[in-house]
Write an enzyme that holds these catalytic residues in place. Structure first.
Site, PDB file in Angstrom:
ATOM      1  CG  ASP A  49      20.756   0.298   9.829  1.00  0.00           C
ATOM      2  OD1 ASP A  49      19.849   0.501  10.704  1.00  0.00           O
ATOM      3  OD2 ASP A  49      21.172  -0.717   9.783  1.00  0.00           O
ATOM      4  CB  SER A  82      14.080  -7.701  -2.370  1.00  0.00           C
ATOM      5  OG  SER A  82      15.454  -8.305  -2.825  1.00  0.00           O
ATOM      6  CE  LYS A  87      13.592 -12.250  -2.694  1.00  0.00           C
ATOM      7  NZ  LYS A  87      15.293 -11.972  -2.648  1.00  0.00           N
TER       8      LYS A  87
END
Length: 480
Positions: free
Chosen positions: A354, A343, A368
Site C-alpha cells: 500500500d 496473518s 487470514k
C-alpha cells in the site's frame, strides 16, 4: 425447568465475572485517531403490515437483541442436565474435567476456525512458540537414516561451547539409544528446564570412540531470520540480500534488525543492490512483531488498522522514522508471498504494498484477516478468541481473499506434487468469518517452494528483477 440453588449460583457467578480479569497476551492498543466513516443513507421507515400486526423480526435483529437472562439460565441448566446424565449413565466412568474442556473447546471452535481452548500443556507450548525461546542445548538437527545428525550448533549456546560440531551424529541421550526415536522425540528429550543437565553421546567421523558431552540446558532463542547474498556466480555471493523470515515470534524484528546490520557490516557499510524479504509459507504470529518488521522498512504512515466489537480492540498502528529505515531507505525491496503466507505475513506484505515501498511477487496469500487475543485462564490454560479484524493502510480487508501479488509468478511444480500443492486458504475453512459485500477467493494458491534455490522460480525472478535482468512496470513501485 427447575434450577437447583447450586446451579443458579454457579451460573450467576459465571455471568458476572468482570472482563478486567481476562488478560490478553498482546498489549492494549492505542485508541483509533481516524475520523469515523460517514453513515450510510438511512433506509425509509418500514410500512406497517396490512393486518396491523408488527412484522416478524429479522434474523439479524434477533441476533442483536439481548436475550432474557432466564432463557440463558435455562440453556445452561440443559447443559448441566446432560452433563449429569453422562456422569451417571455413560457405559464407562468419564473424566469430568475432559468433558468440560471438550465442551469449552466446542463452544469456542463453533465461533470460527481460529478461536479455541488451550489446555495448560498446549498453552505452554504456544507461549514457547511465540516467544521463540526455550530451555535447550542449542543444536539444529535433522534425521538421517534413523540417526539424529547435527546440522549446526547455534553460536554461544551450551552445545557450541562444549565443542559439538556440524555433522556429528547423536547416538545416545542420557544413556538411551536414539536409534528408534522420532526426530520430535529426540528434540523433546534434549529440551527441558533451564539449568538441568543431560549427557549427549555423539559419533564423529575420524574419531574411533564415541564422545560424551555433559551439557547444562540454557535459554535458547530460535532463529527467526536467515539471510544470504545472491545474484553472484557462486551460491551465497552477489549484491542482492535475501532475508527469509520463517515466523513472527518475539525474535522476528530483532532477527531482521541483526540481519540488516550484519549485511552492511559484511559489505563495509555499502548497501546491497536490493533486498528480498521472503515471507512464503510464513504462518504469521504476533501482531506487534508484524508492525515492528514493517516499520523496519517504513518511516511513516499506518501499518495496520484493527477494528473490533469494543473500542479497546480498535487501533491504528503507525511506523516511525528511525536509523534502520533510514539506512535502507534507497534500497529497492521485493516481498515474496504464496498460499502459505498468512496473518502477520499479510499485514507486512499489505502495508509495504500500500505504501509503494515494495513490489510483491509470487502467488495470492492465505487470507487470514482476523486478530486473536490469548486470554489467560490461570492454571486452567487459556482461550484463543477472535477479537478484531485487521485492514491494510488503504483500508483493504484481506479476510478470505488474501493479498494479490503485484507480479504473479508461479513455481514449476514437480509432477508428483501437481494438484496437491494448492490450498484455497481461509475461504476454504468451514465457519470462517465473512464480511458482507466482500468477495472471497474460490481458487487455490500454491504453497510449493523448491529446496534447491536454483529451481526456485519465484526467488530467481526476484533476483533478476533487482539485478535489472528482468523488467516490469510494477518494479520499482511508483508512489501515486
Amino acid at each position: 425447568m427447575r434450577l437447583t440453588p447450586l446451579r443458579v449460583a454457579a451460573i450467576v457467578m459465571a455471568l458476572s465475572l468482570p472482563a478486567g480479569h481476562l488478560v490478553a497476551q498482546e498489549p492494549a492498543p492505542a485508541p483509533v485517531e481516524e475520523p469515523a466513516p460517514p453513515a450510510d443513507d438511512q433506509a425509509p421507515p418500514a410500512e406497517p403490515a396490512p393486518s396491523g400486526e408488527e412484522p416478524e423480526p429479522t434474523a439479524a435483529e434477533n441476533a442483536a437483541a439481548p436475550r432474557d437472562p432466564l432463557e440463558i439460565y435455562a440453556d445452561l441448566n440443559l447443559f448441566g442436565e446432560i452433563f449429569d446424565r453422562i456422569r451417571a449413565e455413560y457405559v464407562d466412568p468419564p473424566d469430568e474435567q475432559e468433558l468440560i474442556r471438550a465442551a469449552i473447546q466446542g463452544m469456542l471452535t463453533s465461533l470460527d476456525p481460529h478461536s479455541g481452548y488451550l489446555p495448560p500443556a498446549d498453552y505452554d507450548d504456544m507461549r514457547e512458540d511465540t516467544s521463540g525461546e526455550f530451555g535447550g542445548l542449542g543444536i539444529e538437527v535433522t534425521m538421517e537414516e534413523g540417526v539424529i545428525k547435527v546440522v549446526s550448533p547455534i553460536d554461544d549456546t551450551p552445545a557450541a561451547k562444549a565443542g559439538i560440531m556440524a555433522n556429528d551424529f547423536i547416538i545416545e541421550l542420557d544413556g538411551m539409544q536414539v536409534q528408534g526415536m522420532t526426530l520430535d522425540e529426540a528434540v523433546a528429550k534434549m529440551r527441558g528446564p533451564i539449568g538441568t543437565s543431560i549427557k549427549v553421546t555423539v559419533f564423529r567421523e575420524g574419531v574411533e570412540k564415541p564422545l560424551d558431552f555433559e551439557l547444562t540446558r540454557a535459554v535458547i532463542a530460535m532463529r527467526a531470520v536467515r539471510w544470504t547474498m545472491e545474484g553472484g556466480e557462486a551460491e551465497g555471493e552477489g549484491d542482492v540480500a535475501v532475508l527469509r523470515l520463517s515466523r513472527f515470534s518475539e525474535q522476528a524484528f530483532v532477527g531482521i534488525e541483526k540481519a540488516l546490520q550484519d549485511i552492511f557490516a559484511q559489505r563495509d557499510g555499502v548497501a546491497p543492490k536490493g533486498i528480498i524479504l521472503d515471507l512464503r509459507n510464513n504462518p504469521g504470529g504476533l501482531v506487534d512483531q508484524s508492525v515492528y518488521v514493517a516499520d523496519a522498512f517504513l518511516k511513516q504512515g499506518a501499518v495496520v488498522l484493527t477494528r473490533g466489537r469494543i473500542p479497546e480492540e480498535s487501533a491504528r498502528y503507525d511506523a516511525q522514522p528511525d536509523a534502520l529505515d533510514a539506512m535502507i531507505a534507497d534500497v529497492p525491496l521485493v516481498v515474496l508471498i504464496n498460499g502459505g503466507s498468512a496473518s502477520a505475513s499479510e499485514i507486512v506484505a499489505g502495508a509495504l504494498q500500500d505504501h509503494k515501498r515494495a513490489t510483491v511477487v509470487g502467488t495470492r496469500s492465505f487470507g487470514k484477516g482476523s486478530v486473536q487475543s490469548i486470554i489467560s485462564l490461570g492454571p486452567d490454560g487459556a482461550m484463543r478468541l477472535t477479537t478484531a479484524r485487521y485492514y491494510t493502510p488503504n483500508n483493504r480487508s484481506i479476510q478470505a481473499l488474501g493479498i494479490s501479488p503485484d507480479i504473479e509468478i508461479k513455481q514449476v511444480v514437480p509432477e508428483e506434487f501437481q494438484g496437491r500443492d494448492e490450498i484455497i486458504g481461509e475461504a476454504g475453512l468451514a465457519g470462517h468469518i465473512t464480511i458482507e459485500g466482500q468477495e472471497e477467493t474460490s481458487v487455490g494458491s500454491s504453497v510449493y517452494v523448491p529446496a534447491d534455490k536454483a529451481e526456485d522460480t519465484q526467488l530467481q525472478y526476484a533476483i533478476r528483477l533487482v539485478d535489472g535482468k528482468e523488467t516490469n512496470a510494477a518494479f520499482p513501485p511508483k508512489a501515486e
